[in-house]
Design a protein around this motif. Structure first.
Motif, short mmCIF file in Angstrom:
data_model
loop_
_atom_site.label_atom_id
_atom_site.label_comp_id
_atom_site.label_asym_id
_atom_site.label_seq_id
_atom_site.Cartn_x
_atom_site.Cartn_y
_atom_site.Cartn_z
N ASN A 1 -2.46 0.51 4.23
CA ASN A 1 -1.81 1.45 5.12
C ASN A 1 -0.57 0.78 5.68
O ASN A 1 -0.27 -0.37 5.36
CB ASN A 1 -2.75 1.92 6.24
N GLU A 2 0.17 1.50 6.48
CA GLU A 2 1.49 1.02 6.89
C GLU A 2 1.47 -0.33 7.60
O GLU A 2 2.40 -1.11 7.46
CB GLU A 2 2.17 2.08 7.77
N LYS A 3 0.44 -0.64 8.32
CA LYS A 3 0.43 -1.90 9.07
C LYS A 3 0.35 -3.12 8.15
O LYS A 3 0.66 -4.23 8.56
CB LYS A 3 -0.71 -1.92 10.08
N TYR A 4 -0.09 -2.92 6.89
CA TYR A 4 -0.16 -4.02 5.93
C TYR A 4 1.10 -4.13 5.08
O TYR A 4 1.21 -5.03 4.25
CB TYR A 4 -1.38 -3.85 5.02
N ARG A 5 2.02 -3.20 5.22
CA ARG A 5 3.23 -3.20 4.39
C ARG A 5 4.30 -4.09 5.01
O ARG A 5 5.40 -3.67 5.34
CB ARG A 5 3.72 -1.77 4.19
N THR A 6 3.95 -5.36 5.15
CA THR A 6 4.82 -6.35 5.77
C THR A 6 5.34 -7.32 4.71
O THR A 6 4.77 -7.44 3.61
CB THR A 6 4.05 -7.16 6.82
N LEU A 7 6.39 -8.04 5.06
CA LEU A 7 6.93 -9.05 4.15
C LEU A 7 5.88 -10.11 3.86
O LEU A 7 5.75 -10.57 2.72
CB LEU A 7 8.19 -9.67 4.75
N ASN A 8 5.15 -10.51 4.87
CA ASN A 8 4.12 -11.53 4.70
C ASN A 8 3.11 -11.12 3.63
O ASN A 8 2.79 -11.88 2.72
CB ASN A 8 3.41 -11.74 6.05
N HIS A 9 2.60 -9.89 3.73
CA HIS A 9 1.63 -9.41 2.77
C HIS A 9 2.26 -9.24 1.38
O HIS A 9 1.62 -9.54 0.36
CB HIS A 9 1.04 -8.08 3.24
N TYR A 10 3.51 -8.79 1.35
CA TYR A 10 4.19 -8.60 0.07
C TYR A 10 4.36 -9.92 -0.66
O TYR A 10 4.21 -9.99 -1.89
CB TYR A 10 5.55 -7.93 0.28
N VAL A 11 4.64 -10.99 0.07
CA VAL A 11 4.78 -12.32 -0.53
C VAL A 11 3.49 -12.71 -1.25
O VAL A 11 3.53 -13.25 -2.36
CB VAL A 11 5.14 -13.36 0.55
N SER A 12 2.35 -12.42 -0.64
CA SER A 12 1.07 -12.77 -1.28
C SER A 12 0.87 -11.98 -2.57
O SER A 12 0.32 -12.49 -3.55
CB SER A 12 -0.09 -12.53 -0.31
N ILE A 13 1.34 -10.73 -2.59
CA ILE A 13 1.23 -9.91 -3.80
C ILE A 13 2.14 -10.47 -4.90
O ILE A 13 1.73 -10.60 -6.05
CB ILE A 13 1.61 -8.45 -3.49
#
Length: 288
Positions: free
Chosen positions: A107-119
């Motif tokens: 959801n929107e709260k996980y759509r962060t740069l930090n989380h994207y880096v892990s992906i």
């Protein structure tokens, strides 16, 4: 604040996530955040992964082509996040990454740069972990096989009519001066040779150019299309995404060096490659 210091800060923003160093310029961080805001307005929930990736990719049409987007530091491998320009591989990686950012459980709260880096790390590096330059999946064949093992995609080349062929993959280890990170770095060269030896344990496959039109109906929008090349020691020279236009034909949506931006080929893939002097065929992988 001096102009030089301000320019340096704007040029390069480096931070740490866990033990991995991440390189992302302030303009790229802003571009990522703006892209997420834009994609939040599109209904992606009802789409499967392949449909989602091509829907997202179409919003990038016209974005600039940029060479060597990952070669920002020849001494230390970092997870590079670049949303202001793409080469063919980073374009595909980022489209898959964004599609993962919009999976059903996110959801929107996980759509962060930090989380994207892990992906991105999970997609770009062997077994999903950055461990130096040689852990990056440089060869597309290695990239596909490793991401297949992670459950991200599966190679359907032979399934839809491809044939195996013989070729020894060794381009990086035989062209060391073309890779700054390998020059005067014997340990890295040794690791790359191990990667190449592992690739060469299994046969390669491709759908020859003359047969692409025959299997077009088996290719789906969002499939990953890699162009098998004639260059000695190299598996593929380009990669993009399949897209089906209103005429029912498959085209390639890709970051084009010759066009200088993200485009869709002006001809169906089979015709676009018909007289190629560089390529012999394609491989096809499908997102899970």
């Amino acid at each position: 604040m001096s102009k030089q210091f301000f320019a340096t800060i704007c040029l390069l923003f480096i931070t740490f996530y866990g033990k991995c160093q991440v390189t992302c310029s302030i303009p790229n961080k802003k571009a990522f955040e703006e892209r997420v805001d834009s994609l939040n307005k599109i209904d992606l929930d009802s789409l499967n992964q392949s449909q989602k990736v091509i829907k997202i990719a179409q919003t990038f049409l016209g974005e600039p082509y940029m060479e060597k987007t990952l070669e920002v530091d020849t001494k230390k491998e970092t997870i590079v996040v670049n949303f202001t320009g793409f080469d063919c591989t980073t374009f595909v990686e980022n489209m898959i990454g964004l599609s993962k950012l919009y999976t059903g459980e996110e959801n929107e709260k996980y759509r962060t740069l930090n989380h994207y880096v892990s992906i991105l790390e999970h997609i770009r590096y062997r077994d999903g972990k950055l461990n130096g330059y040689t852990s990056r999946l440089h060869y597309l064949t290695d990239w596909v096989r490793n991401n297949e093992a992670k459950g991200i995609l599966h190679d359907i080349t032979e399934e839809i009519g491809g044939e195996t062929y013989d070729k020894e993959i060794n381009f990086m280890s035989t062209h060391i001066t073309a890779y700054n990170q390998l020059v005067d770095n014997d340990s890295a060269v040794t690791e790359i040779r191990k990667v190449e030896a592992n690739i060469n344990k299994k046969p390669l496959s491709q759908i020859y150019i003359k047969d692409i039109a025959k299997v077009e109906d088996k290719i789906q929008p969002g499939d990953i299309i890699a162009l098998v090349c004639k260059v000695k020691g190299l598996d593929v020279a380009h990669v993009g995404l399949a897209i089906r236009k209103d005429d029912g034909r498959i085209y390639l949506l890709h970051a084009s060096q010759s066009k200088g931006k993200v485009v869709i080929t002006d001809k169906p893939l089979a015709e676009w490659l018909k007289n190629s002097k560089l390529n012999t065929g394609i491989t096809v992988a499908r997102l899970n």
